[in-house]
Design an enzyme around this catalytic site. Structure first.
Site, PDB file in Angstrom:
ATOM      1  N   LYS A 213       0.840  -1.198   0.000  1.00 24.12           N
ATOM      2  CA  LYS A 213       0.000   0.000   0.000  1.00 24.12           C
ATOM      3  C   LYS A 213       0.879   1.254   0.000  1.00 24.12           C
ATOM      4  CE  LYS A 213      -3.571   2.323   2.654  1.00 24.12           C
ATOM      5  NZ  LYS A 213      -4.559   2.265   3.714  1.00 24.12           N
ATOM      6  N   GLU A 219      10.414  -4.604   4.831  1.00 23.94           N
ATOM      7  CA  GLU A 219      10.534  -6.018   4.443  1.00 23.94           C
ATOM      8  C   GLU A 219      10.230  -6.189   2.953  1.00 23.94           C
ATOM      9  OE1 GLU A 219       8.792  -4.791   6.915  1.00 23.94           O
ATOM     10  OE2 GLU A 219       9.023  -5.972   8.755  1.00 23.94           O
ATOM     11  N   GLY A 273      -4.998  -1.755   4.792  1.00 23.64           N
ATOM     12  CA  GLY A 273      -4.170  -2.882   4.337  1.00 23.64           C
ATOM     13  C   GLY A 273      -4.823  -4.229   4.595  1.00 23.64           C
ATOM     14  N   ARG A 274      -5.319  -4.427   5.819  1.00 30.15           N
ATOM     15  CA  ARG A 274      -5.877  -5.746   6.169  1.00 30.15           C
ATOM     16  C   ARG A 274      -7.252  -5.966   5.556  1.00 30.15           C
ATOM     17  NH1 ARG A 274      -5.033  -2.318  10.210  1.00 30.15           N
ATOM     18  NH2 ARG A 274      -6.758  -1.536  11.472  1.00 30.15           N
ATOM     19  N   GLU A 360      -5.147  -6.572  14.619  1.00 27.06           N
ATOM     20  CA  GLU A 360      -4.646  -5.245  14.249  1.00 27.06           C
ATOM     21  C   GLU A 360      -5.786  -4.221  14.309  1.00 27.06           C
ATOM     22  OE1 GLU A 360      -1.089  -4.693  11.451  1.00 27.06           O
ATOM     23  OE2 GLU A 360      -2.713  -3.943  10.209  1.00 27.06           O
ATOM     24  N   HIS A 391      -6.101 -32.933  17.531  1.00 29.69           N
ATOM     25  CA  HIS A 391      -4.965 -33.743  17.975  1.00 29.69           C
ATOM     26  C   HIS A 391      -3.821 -32.863  18.456  1.00 29.69           C
ATOM     27  CE1 HIS A 391      -6.661 -37.580  16.691  1.00 29.69           C
ATOM     28  NE2 HIS A 391      -7.264 -36.851  15.750  1.00 29.69           N
ATOM     29  N   LYS A 516       8.922  -0.751  14.598  1.00 31.62           N
ATOM     30  CA  LYS A 516       9.545  -0.425  13.305  1.00 31.62           C
ATOM     31  C   LYS A 516      10.646   0.607  13.502  1.00 31.62           C
ATOM     32  CE  LYS A 516       5.524  -0.940  10.223  1.00 31.62           C
ATOM     33  NZ  LYS A 516       4.572  -0.215   9.379  1.00 31.62           N
TER      34      LYS A 516
END
Ligand code: F6P
Length: 568
Positions: A213, A219, A273-274, A360, A391, A516
Site C-alpha cells: 500500500k 521487508e 491494508g488488512r 490489528e 490432535h 519499526k
C-alpha cells in the site's frame, strides 16, 4: 449516548453486567434443552447457516445485546461507513473496502465522488493484463510465457491473498483455470523465504508482483530489490520492465523503484491494508493465477454479505450477531481468546488472515476519542483446521481454559473421496467431527455418567468434562470462490461491529510503529559496526550485550560483500 462517552457507562452495558450473573447460573446443557431458544438462534442467509445456540445466551441476553448495539449507535456507524464518512479519524480516511466489490452500477461516495467507476477501471485493467499474461501475449524478456507468479508483500498485502489462494487451490473450477501455473508469496524479510520462493523457478518464466500500500514497508522493499536483482542478474536490467509489476496507492514510489507506471495497479487510501484483499492487492495475483472470472465470483460473494450487513435487521444479520456475541464473550464473560476452527483444509489460512484483521483492528487501548479504556478490547485469535487442532490443542479447550470456538463446516467437499466398503465418505468422516465437537464442549461429561460407565473412581476427576463451553457453527454450502468471498466479508464486518460497540477505531494501527522505528535504529548500528567498526552504543545493557554477541559471532561477514543470492 454522547459521542465521547464510553459504552461501559451506559445503562445497557450495566444491565448486561448484571445479567451475566443469571447466565452463569445456567449450564449450556440446560439451555440446549429449550428447543424454542435453539430455533431462535439459527440464522440463514444466501446459503450460509449460522447456529449460535451453543453460546451462553438466552433470548433475553440477545435483546440486551441489541439494546447495547442501539446505545452504541451501531446502525448509524454502519451507515457512516457505507456513506464514505471519514470514520478512520486518526488517519482522516474513509473506510470503503465494500466499494471494492460493489457492482459496476453502484454509487458509493467518498468526499462527494462516486468511487465505484475508479474501482472498475482498475478491475478492467487487471482483467485485461491478466488475460494477456495468461494467454501468452505478454511474455518475458526472452519471449517465454510467464507461468509463475511471486507476489511480494506482507501483512494485509499478503495474508488475505494467501487465504483466498489456499482456499481456491483445490476448487475444481479454479484448478482447471490455473493448470500449469504457480502462485507463490514472499512475505518475510528472512532470506530463507527468498530461497524458498525462487527455488525451482526460472526468472525467464516468472512475473513478480510487488504489493505494498505504502511502497515503503522495509521487508517488502528489500524483498523487491532482491528479486529485482535475481531477474536482472539473469536476464539483464531491461528485463525488469517485463518481469515486475506493482500494486500500490503510492504510484510515485512505484515509478522511482523502476517499475513502469503503466504496469502499476492502483488502490486508494480508503482501503485499509488488512481489508485490501478485494483490491488489486488480491485481485491481481489471484487473477493471474485463476483468471478474472473466478476472482469476480469471489468479489460477488463478498458483495452479497455487504448488502446483508447493510440491510438485514440485527436479529437476522450474521456479522452483527457474530460481533455482538464476541462482545458478550470478551467483555462480559471475560474470555480473552477465540479459536477459529474450519473443518476444511482449504481454509487453513483463514485463521492467520483473521489474526491480522481482528487483532490489528481491535487490539486498542483507547477509545476513538483518545480516552484510556477501562475495559479490554480485541480478541486473541488463533486457529487450525479442526481435526488437526483436535490432535493438538483441543485438550486445553475441553478440560483447561474455556475458549469460545468458531466451527466452520462445508456441506459439499471441493474434493470428495468415497471408498467402497467404508461406512462413510471421507468428507462425512471429517464432518462427523464438526458436528461432535460443539456438543462435547457444550455438554461435557459428568462424574455420574462416568460412574454409570464403571470408570474407576481414581480416574473420574481426570475423565470429567465440565462442559458449558461456548461455540458457534457456520455451515457453508460449498467452498466455491463465491462462498470464500462470503466468509471473508462475514469476518471483516464482524470485527467492525466489535470495534463500533467498543467505541474504538478499528481501522488504524499505530501499535505497529514503535517496533519499526527501533528496528531502524538497530539497522543503522549494524551498518556502522560492520562497515566502519563502530562500537555498539545508545542501547540498554541487555540489547547492547546481545547485539555485541551477534556482531562478534558473525565477524566473518566481510565489510563489503559481493551480491549473494540464495541457492537451494
Ligand atoms: O505493519 C503493519 C502494516 O502497516 C499493515 O497494516 C499492513 O497490512 C502491512 O504493514 C503492509 O503494509 P504495506 O502494504 O504498506 O506494505
Amino acid at each position: 449516548m454522547a459521542s465521547s462517552a464510553l459504552i461501559c457507562e451506559t445503562e445497557q452495558w450495566k444491565d448486561l453486567k448484571a445479567h451475566i450473573d443469571d447466565i452463569k447460573k445456567t449450564h449450556l446443557r440446560d439451555l440446549m434443552s429449550d428447543t424454542e431458544r435453539c430455533k431462535s438462534m439459527m440464522v440463514e442467509f444466501d446459503g450460509i447457516l449460522l447456529d449460535y445456540s451453543r453460546q451462553r445466551t438466552t433470548p433475553d441476553t440477545m435483546d440486551k445485546l441489541f439494546k447495547l448495539a442501539e446505545a452504541a449507535s451501531l446502525k448509524g456507524k454502519i451507515n457512516r461507513m457505507f456513506n464514505g464518512e471519514r470514520i478512520n479519524s486518526t488517519e482522516n480516511r474513509s473506510v470503503l473496502h465494500i466499494a471494492l466489490r460493489a457492482p459496476r452500477d453502484a454509487v458509493i461516495q467518498s468526499d462527494g465522488k462516486n468511487v465505484v467507476p475508479d474501482v472498475w477501471q482498475v478491475l478492467d485493467k487487471i482483467q485485461e493484463f491478466s488475460e494477456r499474461v495468461r494467454s501468452g501475449s505478454w511474455v518475458g524478456a526472452t519471449g517465454k510465457p510467464l507461468t509463475n507468479i511471486i507476489a511480494i508483500g506482507i501483512g494485509g498485502s499478503f495474508l488475505g491473498p494467501l487465504f483466498v489462494h489456499t482456499a481456491l487451490q483445490t476448487d475444481p473450477e479454479a484448478i482447471k483455470s490455473s493448470r500449469g501455473r504457480q502462485l507463490r508469496f514472499l512475505a518475510n524479510v528472512d532470506p530463507i523465504d527468498v530461497a524458498r520462493n525462487i527455488t525451482g523457478l526460472n526468472p525467464e518464466t516468472t512475473l513478480v508482483v510487488v504489493v505494498s500500500k505504502t511502497f515503503t514497508t522495509a521487508e517488502t522493499m528489500l524483498n523487491a530489490r532482491t528479486l529485482r536483482e535475481w531477474i536482472s542478474s539473469a536476464l539483464g536490467p531491461e528485463a525488469v520492465a517485463k518481469h515486475m509489476v506493482a500494486v500500490s496507492t503510492n504510484l510515485t514510489l512505484v515509478e522511482k523503484f523502476g517499475i513502469d507506471p503503466n504496469n502499476a495497479f492502483a488502490f486508494w487510501d480508503w482501503v485499509g491494508g488488512r481489508y485490501s484483499v478485494c483490491s488489486a492487492v488480491g485481485v491481481l495475483p489471484l487473477s493471474l493465477q485463476y483468471g478474472f472470472s473466478v476472482v469476480e465470483k469471489f468479489l460477488k460473494g463478498a458483495s452479497s454479505i455487504d448488502q446483508h450487513f447493510y440491510s438485514a435487521p440485527f436479529d437476522q444479520n450474521i456479522p452483527v450477531l457474530l460481533g455482538l456475541l464476541s462482545i458478550w464473550n470478551v467483555s462480559f464473560f471475560g474470555y480473552p481468546t477465540r479459536a477459529i476452527l474450519p473443518y476444511s483444509q482449504a481454509l487453513e489460512k483463514l485463521a492467520p488472515h483473521i489474526q491480522q484483521v481482528s487483532m490489528e483492528s481491535n487490539g486498542k487501548g483507547v477509545s476513538i476519542d483518545g480516552v484510556v479504556l477501562p475495559y479490554e478490547t480485541g480478541e486473541i485469535d488463533f486457529g487450525e483446521p479442526g481435526t488437526n487442532g483436535q490432535h493438538s490443542f483441543y485438550q486445553l479447550i475441553h478440560q483447561g481454559r474455556a475458549i469460545p470456538c468458531d466451527f466452520i463446516g462445508v456441506v459439499k467437499s471441493q474434493q470428495p473421496v468415497y471408498l467402497k466398503g467404508e461406512i462413510v465418505s471421507n468428507h462425512d468422516e471429517l464432518m462427523s467431527n464438526f458436528f461432535a465437537q460443539p456438543d462435547a464442549l457444550a455438554y461435557g461429561k459428568t462424574p455420574e455418567q462416568l460412574k454409570m460407565e464403571n470408570v474407576p473412581e481414581h480416574l473420574i476427576p481426570h475423565k470429567t468434562f465440565s462442559g458449558n463451553r461456548p461455540s458457534l457453527s457456520l455451515l457453508l454450502p460449498s467452498l466455491s470462490a463465491y462462498n470464500i468471498g462470503q466468509l471473508l466479508a462475514i469476518y471483516e464486518h464482524r470485527i467492525a461491529v466489535e470495534g463500533f460497540i467498543w467505541g474504538i477505531n478499528s481501522f488504524d494501527q499505530w501499535g505497529v510503529e514503535l517496533g519499526k522505528s527501533l528496528a531502524s535504529q538497530v539497522r543503522k548500528q549494524l551498518h556502522a559496526s560492520r562497515k566502519k567498526g563502530e562500537p555498539v552504543q545508545g542501547f540498554n545493557f541487555s540489547t547492547t550485550t546481545v547485539l555485541k554477541r551477534y556482531l562478534e559471532a558473525s565477524a566473518d561477514v566481510p565489510a563489503d560483500p559481493p551480491t549473494l543470492l540464495p541457492h537451494m
